[in-house]
Design a protein around this motif. Structure first.
Motif, mmCIF file in Angstrom:
data_model
loop_
_atom_site.group_PDB
_atom_site.id
_atom_site.type_symbol
_atom_site.label_atom_id
_atom_site.label_comp_id
_atom_site.label_asym_id
_atom_site.label_seq_id
_atom_site.Cartn_x
_atom_site.Cartn_y
_atom_site.Cartn_z
ATOM 1 N N LYS A 108 -25.418 33.841 -33.182
ATOM 2 C CA LYS A 108 -24.202 33.428 -33.892
ATOM 3 C C LYS A 108 -23.949 34.334 -35.097
ATOM 4 C CE LYS A 108 -24.719 28.508 -32.740
ATOM 5 N NZ LYS A 108 -25.019 27.174 -33.313
ATOM 6 N N ALA A 109 -25.002 34.655 -35.825
ATOM 7 C CA ALA A 109 -24.853 35.533 -36.993
ATOM 8 C C ALA A 109 -24.402 36.925 -36.585
ATOM 9 C CB ALA A 109 -26.184 35.596 -37.759
ATOM 10 N N PHE A 110 -24.892 37.386 -35.439
ATOM 11 C CA PHE A 110 -24.508 38.720 -34.969
ATOM 12 C C PHE A 110 -23.029 38.747 -34.587
ATOM 13 C CE2 PHE A 110 -24.380 42.076 -31.619
ATOM 14 C CZ PHE A 110 -24.724 43.146 -32.431
ATOM 15 N N ILE A 111 -22.518 37.682 -34.009
ATOM 16 C CA ILE A 111 -21.102 37.611 -33.661
ATOM 17 C C ILE A 111 -20.248 37.708 -34.927
ATOM 18 C CG2 ILE A 111 -19.300 36.259 -32.541
ATOM 19 C CD1 ILE A 111 -21.575 37.350 -30.718
ATOM 20 N N LYS A 112 -20.686 37.044 -36.002
ATOM 21 C CA LYS A 112 -19.961 37.143 -37.280
ATOM 22 C C LYS A 112 -19.996 38.575 -37.808
ATOM 23 C CE LYS A 112 -20.641 32.358 -38.802
ATOM 24 N NZ LYS A 112 -21.232 31.474 -39.847
ATOM 25 N N LYS A 113 -21.124 39.243 -37.604
ATOM 26 C CA LYS A 113 -21.264 40.637 -38.040
ATOM 27 C C LYS A 113 -20.298 41.542 -37.288
ATOM 28 C CE LYS A 113 -24.766 44.325 -38.188
ATOM 29 N NZ LYS A 113 -26.190 44.648 -37.927
ATOM 30 N N ILE A 114 -20.092 41.276 -36.011
ATOM 31 C CA ILE A 114 -19.153 42.077 -35.219
ATOM 32 C C ILE A 114 -17.754 41.980 -35.800
ATOM 33 C CG2 ILE A 114 -17.999 42.213 -32.969
ATOM 34 C CD1 ILE A 114 -20.658 41.488 -31.671
ATOM 35 N N ASP A 115 -17.357 40.766 -36.175
ATOM 36 C CA ASP A 115 -16.089 40.539 -36.867
ATOM 37 C C ASP A 115 -14.896 41.107 -36.093
ATOM 38 O OD1 ASP A 115 -14.408 39.607 -38.872
ATOM 39 O OD2 ASP A 115 -14.577 41.450 -40.053
ATOM 40 N N ASP A 116 -14.780 40.718 -34.843
ATOM 41 C CA ASP A 116 -13.651 41.122 -34.013
ATOM 42 C C ASP A 116 -13.126 39.871 -33.310
ATOM 43 O OD1 ASP A 116 -12.261 42.070 -31.483
ATOM 44 O OD2 ASP A 116 -12.692 44.005 -32.407
ATOM 45 N N SER A 117 -11.846 39.650 -33.394
ATOM 46 C CA SER A 117 -11.264 38.405 -32.877
ATOM 47 C C SER A 117 -11.463 38.241 -31.372
ATOM 48 C CB SER A 117 -9.774 38.340 -33.209
ATOM 49 O OG SER A 117 -9.082 39.439 -32.616
ATOM 50 N N ARG A 118 -11.687 39.337 -30.665
ATOM 51 C CA ARG A 118 -11.893 39.252 -29.220
ATOM 52 C C ARG A 118 -13.260 38.693 -28.855
ATOM 53 N NH1 ARG A 118 -10.439 45.476 -28.151
ATOM 54 N NH2 ARG A 118 -11.586 45.550 -30.130
ATOM 55 N N VAL A 119 -14.188 38.785 -29.774
ATOM 56 C CA VAL A 119 -15.576 38.428 -29.494
ATOM 57 C C VAL A 119 -15.885 37.057 -30.085
ATOM 58 C CG1 VAL A 119 -17.982 39.134 -29.699
ATOM 59 C CG2 VAL A 119 -16.179 40.858 -29.541
ATOM 60 N N THR A 120 -16.034 36.076 -29.225
ATOM 61 C CA THR A 120 -16.339 34.721 -29.656
ATOM 62 C C THR A 120 -17.396 34.122 -28.734
ATOM 63 O OG1 THR A 120 -14.790 33.486 -28.263
ATOM 64 C CG2 THR A 120 -13.894 34.491 -30.274
ATOM 65 N N LEU A 121 -17.853 32.949 -29.112
ATOM 66 C CA LEU A 121 -18.792 32.210 -28.268
ATOM 67 C C LEU A 121 -18.121 30.996 -27.645
ATOM 68 C CD1 LEU A 121 -21.961 32.438 -30.549
ATOM 69 C CD2 LEU A 121 -21.571 33.638 -28.380
#
Length: 617
Positions: A108-121
């Protein structure tokens, strides 16, 4: 397939996933650093998910609508062997809700690091979101040191999503995105990435499953004309003819895809091996062709090689060989060498320790780590090389020594010791032998398959799993280098025959008839690939005939088939003038690659095979 062909007998217990200096050189300019700096910057990280994802830089390599990032400077070092060479079940992975475990919170923290609206869980609601979710989890596996990461049954994974008007564009961009890291993802040969997409197949009601996505993936791969990812098409007598035609047209372009796997045979063998019926019908494959259960297995399917050819060489050089009174004694001596080879492999398999893998374990929904036996299936798979050399050598001994009495066993031993130095070679079988309709060749091959099965029948690995083997291997060049001469005309260090093949210019139906007569069981179901060489000029004008050829093979009962569509003249020209052929694609052992990227020995082997196929003197 792991192009280094893991040999657990010789492997150190310390296993490091790394990229060589050449790979770093290819990428150094991309990151604005020189080769020396790039190498100095690379410091192996022990397999620790938080540390890896915290250090990983975000560099979007996605094409068009998609995001995809892998930091190539991350090198993962493990104390044990990391589980790779297999697909996860993306239908499960992209739809699961992450909980609050340590591993899931790191993701989850890594997804926040990516910070791209296309990338979610979030659970995907359409094709675009589903493809992006697959790319995210796929990149996490590559980023954390996993290699040869397969893609599974994507037409089935995507079946719940409506086909949008721009589906073709999305799938093309998805394929191009996966291809972006082609060099980084490759093992010791460029192109050996393990990125295989499985399409079609029988369901557990014995109905053939395919949908619009099945056809779209084949169409789009043909259109983008890339060697990677690659496709395996599960086939059956009940499959639609138009799907088989589409697959054959794709093969005619020379990209080496799809590879064909015969569900009518494979599934029954997997059930025989011990898979639950549901899992057998939902089978996938490892990085090339070895069948396994998707999403609930540790299965590592290329851990060692049975060396049938080396056993022949050892048999002939044994002091007892010249004292054999008849063929029964010859066969007994060979079986002794085969048993020694198999027991050495078993010793190596028992020494394996798997790396703890929290990421892969949650992607499979395992309550227990996959390294500790948490998977439903903990089987191993091994390969083999040189069956044709063994069969033809034994047949030649019978023919030239005991039947015709043209040579003594002393003569045979001296010929092998001297590596054919006198130029004597009546042993290159042309009309009979392995790969032909010769009854003795079929009978002997099946006998050796049964004897091999007996060596592994009662084996259980430390996790309780069994072993299956098959007659295919990427080691036909590398293992040939380290083996003395065999009595089929093959000299010391020369390559072995590729998979189940014969390149002497015979009708393609003959090798197919041979393969269909081989008697496999679950224990010998670890990939049995019929490898056919097809002149490019022939297939392009005869698609319908090749569809009938494939239908005939499925009906006869072949296991698997791959096609290499080649032109001898073109390959010779491409080797001399590579700049003229930047996009020439060829099929290597179980993957496709650009011809120009191959080492010279692989180019030469393809040229030799194409020459024999076209019967050019």
């Amino acid at each position: 397939m792991n192009s280094t062909v893991k040999n657990v007998i010789k492997k150190s217990p310390v296993y490091t996933i790394y990229r060589d200096l050449k790979t770093y050189k290819n990428y150094s300019n991309k990151y604005g650093i020189g080769l020396k700096a790039a190498v100095q910057e690379v410091k192996p990280i022990k397999y620790d998910l938080p540390a890896i994802l915290k250090k990983a830089r975000i560099v979007n390599e996605g094409v068009g609508n998609f995001f995809y990032s892998i930091d190539h400077s991350i090198v993962v070092k493990t104390d044990n062997i990391i589980v790779d060479n297999m697909p996860v079940d993306y239908a499960y992975v992209i739809n699961r809700k992450l909980e609050d475990s340590d591993t899931e919170n790191v993701i989850k923290a890594f997804i926040k690091k990516i910070d791209d609206s296309r990338v979610t869980l979030q659970k995907p609601t359409d094709l675009k979101e589903a493809l992006q979710a697959i790319l995210l989890w796929n990149s996490l596996l590559w980023q954390t040191g996993h290699t040869l990461v397969g893609l599974g049954r994507l037409d089935k994974v995507l079946a719940p999503y409506d086909v949008p008007e721009n589906a073709e564009t999305l799938i093309e961009e998805f394929l191009q995105t996966l291809h972006q890291e082609y060099t980084f993802k490759s093992a010791s040969l460029k192109g050996d990435t393990g990125q295989i997409i499985i399409l079609g197949g029988l369901d557990d009601s014995n109905n053939y499953f395919c949908n619009e996505y099945t056809r779209l993936f084949i169409k789009c791969l043909q259109k983008v004309h890339l060697p990677d990812p690659k496709i395996l098409l599960r086939c059956s007598k009940s499959m639609p003819t138009d799907l088989l035609e589409m697959a054959m047209e794709c093969n005619a372009t020379g990209i080496g895809s799809p590879l064909f796997s015969n569900d009518d045979i494979v599934i029954s063998k997997l059930i025989d091996f011990g898979y639950d019926t549901e899992d057998a019908y939902n089978y996938g494959v490892s990085a090339c062709w070895e069948p396994l259960s998707i999403g609930n297995s540790l299965e590592q399917n290329n851990l060692a090689n049975i060396e049938y050819g080396r056993c022949v060489n050892k048999m002939i050089l044994d002091d007892r060989f010249v004292h054999c009174a008849d063929m029964k004694a010859i066969i007994e001596l060979y079986i002794e060498k085969l048993e020694e080879n198999c027991q050495s492999i078993i010793h190596g398999l028992n020494s394996i320790h798997w790396q703890k893998d929290p990421l892969l374990s949650i992607m499979m929904g395992l309550g227990k780590d996959i390294s500790e036996g948490g998977a439903k299936y903990n089987n191993y798979g091994i390969l083999s090389i040189g069956m044709s050399a063994a069969v033809n050598s034994i047949l030649n001994i019978n023919n030239f020594v005991f039947d015709k009495q043209e040579y003594t066993l002393d003569d045979i031993q001296n010929i092998i010791k001297d590596n054919y130095k006198d130029g004597v070679d009546p042993f290159s079988i042309n009309k009979n032998g392995y790969g032909t309709d010769d009854e003795e060749a079929v009978k002997l091959t099946n006998y050796l398959i049964r004897e091999t099965e007996d060596n592994f029948r009662n084996y259980r690995n430390p996790l309780g799993g069994k072993v299956k083997f098959g007659l295919s291997s990427p080691g036909y060049l590398d293992l040939g280098k380290n083996c003395g001469a065999t009595l089929d005309g093959r000299k010391s260090n020369e390559p072995f025959q590729t998979h189940i093949s014969r390149d002497k210019g015979e009708a393609l139906t003959e090798i197919m008839n041979f393969e269909s007569k081989l008697s496999f069981t679950g224990l010998s179901a670890n990939a049995n690939v019929l490898d056919v060489m097809v002149p490019a000029s022939l297939i392009k004008d005869n698609i319908s005939k090749f569809v009938l050829y494939m239908k005939g093979g499925i009906k006869e009962g072949i296991f698997q088939l791959q096609m290499n569509v080649l032109s001898y003249a073109q390959l010779v020209d491409a080797k001399e003038y590579p700049v003229k052929y930047p996009n020439l694609i060829v099929r290597v052992w179980g993957f496709s690659a650009y011809f120009n990227d191959l080492p010279e020995e692989y180019k030469d082997n393809l040229i030799r095979r194409a020459k024999e196929m076209e019967m050019i003197s």
